[in-house]
Write a protein that holds these residues in place. Structure first.
Motif, PDB file in Angstrom:
ATOM      1  N   ALA A  73     -46.324  20.533  19.985  1.00  0.00           N
ATOM      2  CA  ALA A  73     -47.691  20.531  19.456  1.00  0.00           C
ATOM      3  C   ALA A  73     -48.016  19.314  18.583  1.00  0.00           C
ATOM      4  CB  ALA A  73     -47.958  21.823  18.687  1.00  0.00           C
ATOM      5  N   PRO A  74     -47.090  18.837  17.718  1.00  0.00           N
ATOM      6  CA  PRO A  74     -47.427  17.681  16.865  1.00  0.00           C
ATOM      7  C   PRO A  74     -47.769  16.409  17.641  1.00  0.00           C
ATOM      8  CG  PRO A  74     -45.498  18.814  15.992  1.00  0.00           C
ATOM      9  CD  PRO A  74     -45.767  19.403  17.341  1.00  0.00           C
ATOM     10  N   LEU A  75     -47.393  16.347  18.924  1.00  0.00           N
ATOM     11  CA  LEU A  75     -47.653  15.143  19.709  1.00  0.00           C
ATOM     12  C   LEU A  75     -49.079  15.093  20.248  1.00  0.00           C
ATOM     13  CD1 LEU A  75     -44.352  14.757  21.776  1.00  0.00           C
ATOM     14  CD2 LEU A  75     -44.935  13.826  19.541  1.00  0.00           C
ATOM     15  N   ASN A  76     -49.801  16.222  20.139  1.00  0.00           N
ATOM     16  CA  ASN A  76     -51.185  16.275  20.627  1.00  0.00           C
ATOM     17  C   ASN A  76     -51.304  15.784  22.069  1.00  0.00           C
ATOM     18  OD1 ASN A  76     -52.430  17.237  18.181  1.00  0.00           O
ATOM     19  ND2 ASN A  76     -52.094  15.190  17.322  1.00  0.00           N
ATOM     20  N   LEU A  77     -50.403  16.261  22.914  1.00  0.00           N
ATOM     21  CA  LEU A  77     -50.459  15.909  24.331  1.00  0.00           C
ATOM     22  C   LEU A  77     -51.693  16.529  24.975  1.00  0.00           C
ATOM     23  CD1 LEU A  77     -46.698  16.572  25.195  1.00  0.00           C
ATOM     24  CD2 LEU A  77     -47.769  14.354  24.831  1.00  0.00           C
ATOM     25  N   PRO A  78     -52.190  15.960  26.072  1.00  0.00           N
ATOM     26  CA  PRO A  78     -53.358  16.550  26.736  1.00  0.00           C
ATOM     27  C   PRO A  78     -53.082  17.966  27.223  1.00  0.00           C
ATOM     28  CG  PRO A  78     -52.371  14.804  28.076  1.00  0.00           C
ATOM     29  CD  PRO A  78     -51.775  14.703  26.713  1.00  0.00           C
ATOM     30  N   TYR A  79     -51.840  18.258  27.559  1.00  0.00           N
ATOM     31  CA  TYR A  79     -51.356  19.612  27.854  1.00  0.00           C
ATOM     32  C   TYR A  79     -49.839  19.524  27.696  1.00  0.00           C
ATOM     33  CZ  TYR A  79     -50.770  17.296  32.384  1.00  0.00           C
ATOM     34  OH  TYR A  79     -50.451  16.409  33.374  1.00  0.00           O
ATOM     35  N   PRO A  80     -49.159  20.602  27.313  1.00  0.00           N
ATOM     36  CA  PRO A  80     -47.731  20.494  26.981  1.00  0.00           C
ATOM     37  C   PRO A  80     -46.882  19.930  28.107  1.00  0.00           C
ATOM     38  CG  PRO A  80     -48.613  22.598  26.241  1.00  0.00           C
ATOM     39  CD  PRO A  80     -49.687  21.960  27.070  1.00  0.00           C
ATOM     40  N   GLU A  81     -47.193  20.333  29.351  1.00  0.00           N
ATOM     41  CA  GLU A  81     -46.380  19.897  30.487  1.00  0.00           C
ATOM     42  C   GLU A  81     -46.527  18.410  30.784  1.00  0.00           C
ATOM     43  OE1 GLU A  81     -47.452  24.251  31.055  1.00  0.00           O
ATOM     44  OE2 GLU A  81     -48.492  22.411  30.461  1.00  0.00           O
ATOM     45  N   ALA A  82     -47.479  17.736  30.117  1.00  0.00           N
ATOM     46  CA  ALA A  82     -47.691  16.302  30.371  1.00  0.00           C
ATOM     47  C   ALA A  82     -46.434  15.489  30.127  1.00  0.00           C
ATOM     48  CB  ALA A  82     -48.829  15.776  29.496  1.00  0.00           C
ATOM     49  N   ILE A  83     -45.579  15.940  29.223  1.00  0.00           N
ATOM     50  CA  ILE A  83     -44.370  15.193  28.911  1.00  0.00           C
ATOM     51  C   ILE A  83     -43.448  15.096  30.120  1.00  0.00           C
ATOM     52  CG2 ILE A  83     -42.925  17.104  28.082  1.00  0.00           C
ATOM     53  CD1 ILE A  83     -42.131  15.210  25.729  1.00  0.00           C
ATOM     54  N   SER A 114     -45.468  10.559  14.457  1.00  0.00           N
ATOM     55  CA  SER A 114     -46.016   9.706  13.400  1.00  0.00           C
ATOM     56  C   SER A 114     -46.442   8.335  13.917  1.00  0.00           C
ATOM     57  CB  SER A 114     -44.980   9.523  12.290  1.00  0.00           C
ATOM     58  OG  SER A 114     -43.871   8.776  12.752  1.00  0.00           O
ATOM     59  N   THR A 115     -45.973   7.968  15.109  1.00  0.00           N
ATOM     60  CA  THR A 115     -46.300   6.641  15.639  1.00  0.00           C
ATOM     61  C   THR A 115     -47.172   6.668  16.887  1.00  0.00           C
ATOM     62  OG1 THR A 115     -44.306   6.599  17.017  1.00  0.00           O
ATOM     63  CG2 THR A 115     -44.110   5.755  14.773  1.00  0.00           C
ATOM     64  N   MET A 116     -47.353   7.854  17.480  1.00  0.00           N
ATOM     65  CA  MET A 116     -48.055   7.939  18.761  1.00  0.00           C
ATOM     66  C   MET A 116     -49.469   7.381  18.697  1.00  0.00           C
ATOM     67  SD  MET A 116     -46.737   9.178  21.644  1.00  0.00           S
ATOM     68  CE  MET A 116     -47.972  10.203  22.446  1.00  0.00           C
ATOM     69  N   ASN A 117     -50.261   7.815  17.741  1.00  0.00           N
ATOM     70  CA  ASN A 117     -51.663   7.397  17.693  1.00  0.00           C
ATOM     71  C   ASN A 117     -51.801   5.892  17.519  1.00  0.00           C
ATOM     72  OD1 ASN A 117     -52.628   9.971  18.063  1.00  0.00           O
ATOM     73  ND2 ASN A 117     -52.788  10.407  15.866  1.00  0.00           N
ATOM     74  N   ASP A 118     -50.983   5.302  16.624  1.00  0.00           N
ATOM     75  CA  ASP A 118     -51.054   3.866  16.409  1.00  0.00           C
ATOM     76  C   ASP A 118     -50.616   3.092  17.648  1.00  0.00           C
ATOM     77  OD1 ASP A 118     -51.953   4.189  13.862  1.00  0.00           O
ATOM     78  OD2 ASP A 118     -49.970   4.024  12.935  1.00  0.00           O
ATOM     79  N   LYS A 119     -49.613   3.592  18.330  1.00  0.00           N
ATOM     80  CA  LYS A 119     -49.081   2.875  19.479  1.00  0.00           C
ATOM     81  C   LYS A 119     -50.054   2.899  20.646  1.00  0.00           C
ATOM     82  CE  LYS A 119     -44.899   2.279  22.220  1.00  0.00           C
ATOM     83  NZ  LYS A 119     -44.728   0.909  21.763  1.00  0.00           N
ATOM     84  N   MET A 120     -50.713   4.051  20.867  1.00  0.00           N
ATOM     85  CA  MET A 120     -51.608   4.160  22.014  1.00  0.00           C
ATOM     86  C   MET A 120     -52.896   3.383  21.800  1.00  0.00           C
ATOM     87  SD  MET A 120     -51.109   8.118  23.194  1.00  0.00           S
ATOM     88  CE  MET A 120     -52.131   7.900  24.644  1.00  0.00           C
ATOM     89  N   LYS A 121     -53.407   3.385  20.523  1.00  0.00           N
ATOM     90  CA  LYS A 121     -54.596   2.605  20.174  1.00  0.00           C
ATOM     91  C   LYS A 121     -55.724   2.780  21.189  1.00  0.00           C
ATOM     92  CE  LYS A 121     -52.173  -0.945  17.543  1.00  0.00           C
ATOM     93  NZ  LYS A 121     -52.620  -0.438  16.268  1.00  0.00           N
TER      94      LYS A 121
END
Length: 339
Positions: A58-68, A304-311
């Motif tokens: 959940a902390p990764l805010n994926l579009p849906y959990p299975e996206a990983i 903690s780095t996902m949002n900054d990295k995806m930009k």
């Protein structure tokens, strides 16, 4: 005696099945396994509320959990998969007593075939012969570039997993992310599956362990068993149509407790425990890998780095999430194409 014994529900006497096995009436057991047989090895299953992997993501805010585990998502954002790879890599793990039970079936020439949806390879570590099993979703034993399919060295892959970093293709004209040879959502199952699934109809008993039976086409295997042939489910809760037939037996509880109950009924308990101990000892010292970060720590670090990295803008993010969610819904609505 085991604590918290599983609950048995059946239209068929529990000891009757054990007697049929020991007196030779049942000789071809086909098995389907899922994540539940590996939870006690340290791998959370996928869907258990609160403790399952999908909730932990959940902390990764994926579009849906299975996206990983979706090839369409991995293609442009492989970082989340590799962020958790070290914590879930089978090099960290030792076989459970459930894996040992499968090896015991093989040792007694009762295992007709094993379909596993797991990618950890612990069945082989426990002693199941490779010619008796199919990793329907692939495994971690090799890796290739997901784009050009070039092979990637084992030592470099090991280093990347240890560091939690994405390995990239060594071909300068490519440079795409490397992926272990596991089947992601959106990819075809091994070509062997189409032929091997016919073995379900040859079973004189089917054992289903640790799976929700929600992912096609493996979820359809228990339905291929002939009417009148007993089927056993060992799972935390009911799954699929298991329990709907008169010859079904549902053992609700952990897989490890369930196989111990079966081993007791069969008179195999001591042999099972010995085989399990030997399999664990054979895996050797994995302290170097055990000392790595936990799954929760891996998820917190990448979150903690996902949002900054995806930009990407919020509007673009919503568009991407809607697109991926739509594609995933289409994939789950029908079985993957067979190659």
């Amino acid at each position: 005696m085991i604590s918290n014994p599983p609950t048995k529900t059946s239209n068929l006497g529990y000891q009757v099945l054990a007697d049929r096995i020991t007196n030779g009436q049942i000789t071809r057991i086909v098995v389907l396994t899922g994540a539940g047989i590996s939870t006690s090895a340290g791998i959370p299953d996928f869907r258990t509320p609160g403790t399952g992997l999908y909730d932990k993501l959940a902390p990764l805010n994926l579009p849906y959990p299975e996206a990983i585990f979706s090839i369409s998502y991995f293609t442009h954002t492989p970082e989340p998969f590799y962020a958790i790879a070290r914590a879930r890599h089978p090099g960290n793990l030792k076989p459970t007593i459930s894996h040992a039970f499968l090896a015991l079936l093989a040792k007694k020439n009762l295992l007709h075939f094993l379909f596993t949806q797991n990618i950890d390879g612990l069945e082989e570590d426990a002693g199941v012969p490779v010619d008796k099993l199919l990793w329907t979703h692939g495994n971690w034993k090799s890796q290739h570039c997901h784009k050009c399919h070039a092979e990637y060295p084992d030592d470099l892959m090991k280093n990347a997993i240890r560091a939690g970093e994405v390995p990239y293709c060594l071909k300068t004209e490519c440079g795409a992310a490397v992926k272990p040879d596991v089947v992601f959502f959106g990819q075809s199952l091994p070509a062997e599956f189409e032929d091997r699934q016919k073995m379900a109809a040859e079973a004189d008993l089917m054992l289903v362990m640790g799976t929700s039976l929600k992912v096609a086409p493996c979820s359809q295997l228990p339905r291929l068993v002939k009417e009148g042939v007993p089927r056993i489910l060992i799972n935390m809760e009911g799954a699929g149509d298991m329990g709907n037939r008169g010859q079904d037996l549902c053992i609700l509880g952990t897989c490890d407790n369930g196989v111990r109950e079966l081993a007791d009924a069969l008179g195999w308990r001591d042999e099972l425990e010995t085989l399990w101990k030997d399999a664990v000892d054979a895996k050797g010292d994995i302290k170097e890998l055990e000392d790595g970060p936990t799954l929760d720590e891996c998820i917190a670090k990448i979150a903690s780095t996902m949002n900054d990295k995806m930009k990407i803008s919020n509007g673009h993010k919503r568009m991407l999430e809607n697109h991926l969610s739509s594609k995933f819904a289409q994939m789950m609505a029908k079985p993957p194409a067979q190659s």
